[in-house]
Scaffold this motif. Structure first.
Motif, short mmCIF file in Angstrom:
data_model
loop_
_atom_site.label_atom_id
_atom_site.label_comp_id
_atom_site.label_asym_id
_atom_site.label_seq_id
_atom_site.Cartn_x
_atom_site.Cartn_y
_atom_site.Cartn_z
N TRP A 1 0.80 -1.23 0.00
CA TRP A 1 0.00 0.00 0.00
C TRP A 1 0.83 1.27 0.00
O TRP A 1 1.88 1.35 0.65
N TYR B 1 -1.80 5.04 5.73
CA TYR B 1 -0.47 4.54 5.33
C TYR B 1 0.61 5.63 5.38
O TYR B 1 1.72 5.42 4.88
N ASP C 1 3.56 4.36 6.93
CA ASP C 1 3.90 3.00 6.50
C ASP C 1 3.75 2.85 4.99
O ASP C 1 3.16 1.89 4.50
N ASP C 2 4.27 3.84 4.26
CA ASP C 2 4.25 3.82 2.79
C ASP C 2 5.16 2.68 2.32
O ASP C 2 6.32 2.60 2.77
N THR C 3 4.68 1.83 1.43
CA THR C 3 5.52 0.68 1.03
C THR C 3 6.81 1.12 0.32
O THR C 3 7.78 0.38 0.32
#
Ligand code: BEZ
Ligand code: FE
Length: 275
Positions: free
Chosen positions: A196, A224, A227-229
Protein backbone atom coordinates in the motif's frame (compact mmCIF):
# COMPACT_ATOMS: atom_id res chain seq x y z
CA UNK A 1 25.03 0.36 -18.81
CA UNK A 2 26.47 3.18 -20.88
CA UNK A 3 29.80 4.59 -19.75
CA UNK A 4 28.76 8.02 -21.02
CA UNK A 5 26.23 8.32 -18.15
CA UNK A 6 28.64 6.82 -15.61
CA UNK A 7 32.41 7.36 -15.99
CA UNK A 8 34.40 4.15 -16.35
CA UNK A 9 36.58 4.85 -13.30
CA UNK A 10 33.58 5.50 -11.09
CA UNK A 11 31.78 2.45 -12.48
CA UNK A 12 34.75 0.22 -11.66
CA UNK A 13 34.96 1.65 -8.14
CA UNK A 14 31.24 1.38 -7.28
CA UNK A 15 30.77 -2.05 -8.89
CA UNK A 16 33.74 -3.44 -6.97
CA UNK A 17 32.30 -2.23 -3.65
CA UNK A 18 28.81 -3.49 -4.53
CA UNK A 19 30.17 -6.92 -5.39
CA UNK A 20 32.27 -7.05 -2.22
CA UNK A 21 29.14 -6.35 -0.14
CA UNK A 22 27.03 -8.84 -2.13
CA UNK A 23 29.64 -11.59 -1.78
CA UNK A 24 29.98 -10.93 1.93
CA UNK A 25 26.19 -11.28 2.42
CA UNK A 26 26.00 -14.46 0.30
CA UNK A 27 28.81 -15.97 2.31
CA UNK A 28 27.45 -14.87 5.68
CA UNK A 29 24.10 -16.51 4.93
CA UNK A 30 25.62 -19.55 3.15
CA UNK A 31 23.23 -18.92 0.20
CA UNK A 32 22.80 -22.15 -1.77
CA UNK A 33 23.06 -22.72 -5.49
CA UNK A 34 19.27 -23.25 -5.73
CA UNK A 35 18.59 -20.04 -3.85
CA UNK A 36 20.98 -18.04 -6.01
CA UNK A 37 19.44 -19.36 -9.25
CA UNK A 38 16.00 -18.44 -7.88
CA UNK A 39 17.30 -14.89 -7.40
CA UNK A 40 18.61 -14.79 -10.97
CA UNK A 41 15.28 -16.10 -12.32
CA UNK A 42 13.43 -13.44 -10.32
CA UNK A 43 15.65 -10.64 -11.70
CA UNK A 44 15.20 -11.95 -15.24
CA UNK A 45 11.42 -11.92 -14.80
CA UNK A 46 11.44 -8.46 -13.21
CA UNK A 47 13.39 -7.13 -16.22
CA UNK A 48 11.08 -8.84 -18.74
CA UNK A 49 8.05 -7.37 -16.93
CA UNK A 50 9.65 -3.90 -16.99
CA UNK A 51 9.50 -3.81 -13.17
CA UNK A 52 13.01 -2.62 -12.28
CA UNK A 53 11.78 0.89 -11.36
CA UNK A 54 9.09 -0.70 -9.19
CA UNK A 55 11.71 -2.95 -7.58
CA UNK A 56 13.91 0.06 -6.87
CA UNK A 57 10.87 1.79 -5.31
CA UNK A 58 9.65 -1.02 -3.03
CA UNK A 59 13.17 -1.78 -1.81
CA UNK A 60 13.33 1.95 -0.89
CA UNK A 61 16.39 2.37 -3.06
CA UNK A 62 14.65 5.15 -5.05
CA UNK A 63 14.04 7.10 -1.83
CA UNK A 64 17.72 6.81 -0.90
CA UNK A 65 18.88 7.96 -4.35
CA UNK A 66 16.39 10.86 -4.27
CA UNK A 67 17.63 11.96 -0.83
CA UNK A 68 21.27 11.86 -1.94
CA UNK A 69 20.55 13.60 -5.25
CA UNK A 70 18.46 16.49 -4.00
CA UNK A 71 19.53 16.95 -0.39
CA UNK A 72 17.49 18.79 2.22
CA UNK A 73 17.28 22.50 1.50
CA UNK A 74 14.70 24.34 3.58
CA UNK A 75 14.39 27.10 0.97
CA UNK A 76 13.25 24.78 -1.81
CA UNK A 77 10.27 22.42 -1.95
CA UNK A 78 11.34 18.88 -1.04
CA UNK A 79 11.67 16.46 -3.95
CA UNK A 80 10.28 12.93 -3.99
CA UNK A 81 10.38 9.71 -5.98
CA UNK A 82 8.83 9.74 -9.49
CA UNK A 83 7.65 6.11 -9.50
CA UNK A 84 6.79 4.11 -12.63
CA UNK A 85 3.33 5.56 -13.38
CA UNK A 86 4.30 8.80 -15.14
CA UNK A 87 3.15 8.94 -18.78
CA UNK A 88 5.02 11.04 -21.33
CA UNK A 89 3.11 13.77 -23.19
CA UNK A 90 0.12 14.25 -20.92
CA UNK A 91 -2.60 16.57 -22.27
CA UNK A 92 -2.25 20.34 -21.99
CA UNK A 93 -4.99 21.75 -19.80
CA UNK A 94 -6.18 25.35 -20.17
CA UNK A 95 -7.44 27.51 -17.28
CA UNK A 96 -9.65 26.89 -15.38
CA UNK A 97 -7.68 23.64 -15.20
CA UNK A 98 -9.58 20.43 -14.55
CA UNK A 99 -7.54 17.24 -14.95
CA UNK A 100 -10.28 14.61 -15.07
CA UNK A 101 -13.60 13.60 -16.53
CA UNK A 102 -16.28 12.02 -14.37
CA UNK A 103 -16.61 8.24 -14.76
CA UNK A 104 -18.62 5.41 -13.29
CA UNK A 105 -17.20 5.30 -9.76
CA UNK A 106 -16.03 8.91 -9.47
CA UNK A 107 -19.16 9.84 -7.50
CA UNK A 108 -17.59 7.92 -4.59
CA UNK A 109 -15.12 10.79 -4.26
CA UNK A 110 -14.89 14.45 -3.44
CA UNK A 111 -13.80 17.35 -5.63
CA UNK A 112 -10.49 18.94 -4.65
CA UNK A 113 -8.91 22.22 -5.73
CA UNK A 114 -5.12 22.29 -5.33
CA UNK A 115 -3.60 25.75 -5.49
CA UNK A 116 -0.46 27.71 -4.74
CA UNK A 117 2.31 29.77 -6.27
CA UNK A 118 5.46 28.66 -8.06
CA UNK A 119 8.42 30.84 -7.06
CA UNK A 120 12.18 30.75 -6.99
CA UNK A 121 13.76 30.08 -3.57
CA UNK A 122 14.05 33.86 -3.03
CA UNK A 123 10.27 34.28 -3.52
CA UNK A 124 10.36 35.66 -7.09
CA UNK A 125 7.28 34.35 -8.98
CA UNK A 126 8.06 32.15 -11.99
CA UNK A 127 5.43 33.03 -14.62
CA UNK A 128 6.79 30.58 -17.22
CA UNK A 129 6.59 27.57 -14.87
CA UNK A 130 4.85 24.44 -16.15
CA UNK A 131 3.16 22.05 -13.72
CA UNK A 132 2.60 18.41 -14.66
CA UNK A 133 0.28 16.33 -12.46
CA UNK A 134 -0.56 12.63 -12.25
CA UNK A 135 -2.58 10.81 -9.62
CA UNK A 136 -5.19 8.13 -8.98
CA UNK A 137 -8.87 8.95 -8.88
CA UNK A 138 -11.23 8.20 -5.98
CA UNK A 139 -11.89 4.70 -7.37
CA UNK A 140 -10.03 2.29 -9.63
CA UNK A 141 -6.52 3.68 -9.31
CA UNK A 142 -4.56 5.09 -12.27
CA UNK A 143 -6.13 5.50 -15.73
CA UNK A 144 -3.80 2.76 -17.06
CA UNK A 145 -5.36 0.22 -14.66
CA UNK A 146 -9.00 1.24 -14.91
CA UNK A 147 -11.03 0.57 -18.05
CA UNK A 148 -13.81 2.91 -16.89
CA UNK A 149 -11.56 5.98 -17.10
CA UNK A 150 -10.70 7.85 -20.28
CA UNK A 151 -7.04 7.92 -21.37
CA UNK A 152 -4.94 10.35 -19.35
CA UNK A 153 -7.63 10.85 -16.72
CA UNK A 154 -6.16 12.54 -13.63
CA UNK A 155 -3.15 13.63 -15.64
CA UNK A 156 -2.32 16.96 -17.20
CA UNK A 157 0.15 19.73 -17.78
CA UNK A 158 -0.53 23.43 -17.54
CA UNK A 159 1.17 26.81 -17.30
CA UNK A 160 0.95 28.96 -14.18
CA UNK A 161 -0.45 32.53 -14.27
CA UNK A 162 1.68 35.70 -14.69
CA UNK A 163 2.10 35.98 -10.89
CA UNK A 164 3.18 32.32 -10.62
CA UNK A 165 -0.19 31.25 -9.18
CA UNK A 166 -1.82 27.98 -10.16
CA UNK A 167 -5.01 26.12 -9.35
CA UNK A 168 -6.38 22.87 -10.70
CA UNK A 169 -9.54 20.90 -10.11
CA UNK A 170 -9.14 17.24 -9.30
CA UNK A 171 -10.63 14.72 -6.86
CA UNK A 172 -9.25 13.61 -3.50
CA UNK A 173 -7.15 10.51 -4.28
CA UNK A 174 -7.32 7.32 -2.20
CA UNK A 175 -4.56 5.00 -0.93
CA UNK A 176 -3.76 2.24 -3.45
CA UNK A 177 -1.50 -0.75 -3.87
CA UNK A 178 1.50 -0.74 -6.21
CA UNK A 179 1.15 -3.39 -8.97
CA UNK A 180 1.14 -6.84 -7.34
CA UNK A 181 0.34 -9.18 -10.23
CA UNK A 182 3.96 -9.42 -11.48
CA UNK A 183 7.32 -10.59 -10.08
CA UNK A 184 7.63 -7.62 -7.69
CA UNK A 185 4.22 -8.52 -6.23
CA UNK A 186 5.54 -12.04 -5.55
CA UNK A 187 8.66 -10.52 -3.97
CA UNK A 188 6.52 -8.36 -1.63
CA UNK A 189 4.53 -11.40 -0.60
CA UNK A 190 7.67 -13.43 -0.03
CA UNK A 191 9.34 -10.85 2.23
CA UNK A 192 6.07 -9.99 4.04
CA UNK A 193 5.89 -6.36 2.89
CA UNK A 194 2.42 -4.87 2.23
CA UNK A 195 1.92 -3.12 -1.14
CA UNK A 196 0.00 0.00 0.00
CA UNK A 197 0.85 3.62 -0.67
CA UNK A 198 -0.86 6.53 1.11
CA UNK A 199 -3.02 8.75 -1.12
CA UNK A 200 -0.87 11.29 -2.96
CA UNK A 201 -0.61 13.59 -5.97
CA UNK A 202 2.54 13.59 -8.14
CA UNK A 203 4.00 16.88 -9.39
CA UNK A 204 6.71 17.62 -11.97
CA UNK A 205 7.48 21.33 -12.13
CA UNK A 206 9.82 23.07 -14.57
CA UNK A 207 10.75 26.73 -15.08
CA UNK A 208 13.42 28.52 -17.08
CA UNK A 209 16.75 28.81 -15.20
CA UNK A 210 15.63 26.48 -12.40
CA UNK A 211 16.23 22.88 -11.42
CA UNK A 212 13.21 20.71 -12.29
CA UNK A 213 11.31 19.38 -9.30
CA UNK A 214 9.62 15.98 -9.03
CA UNK A 215 7.60 15.59 -5.86
CA UNK A 216 4.43 14.27 -4.25
CA UNK A 217 1.84 15.73 -1.87
CA UNK A 218 0.22 13.66 0.89
CA UNK A 219 -2.68 14.30 3.27
CA UNK A 220 -2.90 14.07 7.08
CA UNK A 221 -4.79 11.17 8.66
CA UNK A 222 -4.03 8.69 5.88
CA UNK A 223 -3.73 5.13 7.27
CA UNK A 224 -0.47 4.54 5.33
CA UNK A 225 1.23 7.86 6.05
CA UNK A 226 3.68 6.22 8.47
CA UNK A 227 3.90 3.00 6.50
CA UNK A 228 4.25 3.82 2.79
CA UNK A 229 5.52 0.68 1.03
CA UNK A 230 8.09 2.80 -0.86
CA UNK A 231 8.89 4.95 2.22
CA UNK A 232 8.45 8.22 0.31
CA UNK A 233 6.45 10.34 2.79
CA UNK A 234 8.25 13.50 3.96
CA UNK A 235 6.61 15.62 6.70
CA UNK A 236 7.05 18.83 4.65
CA UNK A 237 4.98 17.29 1.84
CA UNK A 238 1.96 16.44 4.02
CA UNK A 239 -0.55 19.22 3.32
CA UNK A 240 -3.90 19.70 5.07
CA UNK A 241 -7.18 19.40 3.19
CA UNK A 242 -9.70 22.12 4.02
CA UNK A 243 -13.35 21.07 3.62
CA UNK A 244 -15.89 23.57 2.25
CA UNK A 245 -19.56 22.82 2.85
CA UNK A 246 -21.03 26.32 2.64
CA UNK A 247 -23.87 26.35 0.06
CA UNK A 248 -22.81 29.69 -1.49
CA UNK A 249 -19.21 28.52 -1.92
CA UNK A 250 -20.38 25.25 -3.46
CA UNK A 251 -22.58 27.13 -5.91
CA UNK A 252 -19.83 29.63 -6.75
CA UNK A 253 -17.64 26.67 -7.77
CA UNK A 254 -20.47 25.29 -9.95
CA UNK A 255 -20.60 22.11 -7.84
CA UNK A 256 -23.44 20.16 -6.25
CA UNK A 257 -21.64 18.86 -3.15
CA UNK A 258 -19.03 19.93 -0.55
CA UNK A 259 -15.45 20.08 -1.81
CA UNK A 260 -11.93 20.42 -0.39
CA UNK A 261 -8.99 22.70 -1.06
CA UNK A 262 -5.28 22.07 -0.52
CA UNK A 263 -2.63 24.81 -0.56
CA UNK A 264 0.78 23.86 -1.89
CA UNK A 265 3.32 26.56 -2.72
CA UNK A 266 6.27 25.38 -4.78
CA UNK A 267 9.77 26.86 -4.53
CA UNK A 268 12.32 25.88 -7.18
CA UNK A 269 16.10 26.06 -6.82
CA UNK A 270 17.94 28.27 -9.32
CA UNK A 271 19.86 26.20 -11.89
CA UNK A 272 23.25 27.18 -10.49
CA UNK A 273 22.40 26.47 -6.80
CA UNK A 274 23.89 23.28 -5.30
CA UNK A 275 21.70 20.19 -4.96
C1 BEZ B 1 3.42 5.77 -7.57
O1 BEZ B 1 3.29 6.53 -6.64
O2 BEZ B 1 2.84 6.03 -8.60
C2 BEZ B 1 4.24 4.55 -7.41
C3 BEZ B 1 5.44 4.64 -6.78
C4 BEZ B 1 6.22 3.50 -6.63
C5 BEZ B 1 5.76 2.29 -7.10
C6 BEZ B 1 4.53 2.22 -7.73
C7 BEZ B 1 3.76 3.35 -7.88
FE1 FE C 1 1.37 7.33 -7.39
Amino acid sequence: MSTTAVGQERLAEVVKDALDVLHEVLERHRVTEDEWYAVLRFLTEAGRADEFVLLSDVTRTSVLIDAMSHGADEAATASDVEGPLYREDPPWREAPVKIYEEYEGSDEGEVLFVRGTVTSTDGTPLPDAVVDIWQTGPSGGYDVWDERQPEYNFRGRFKVAEDGAYEFQTMVPKPYTVPTEGPVGRYLDAVGQHPWRPAHIHFKVTAEGHQPLVTQVFFPGDPYLDDDTIGAVKPALVRPLERHDDAAEIEARGLGAPFSTCDFDIRLRPQNAGA
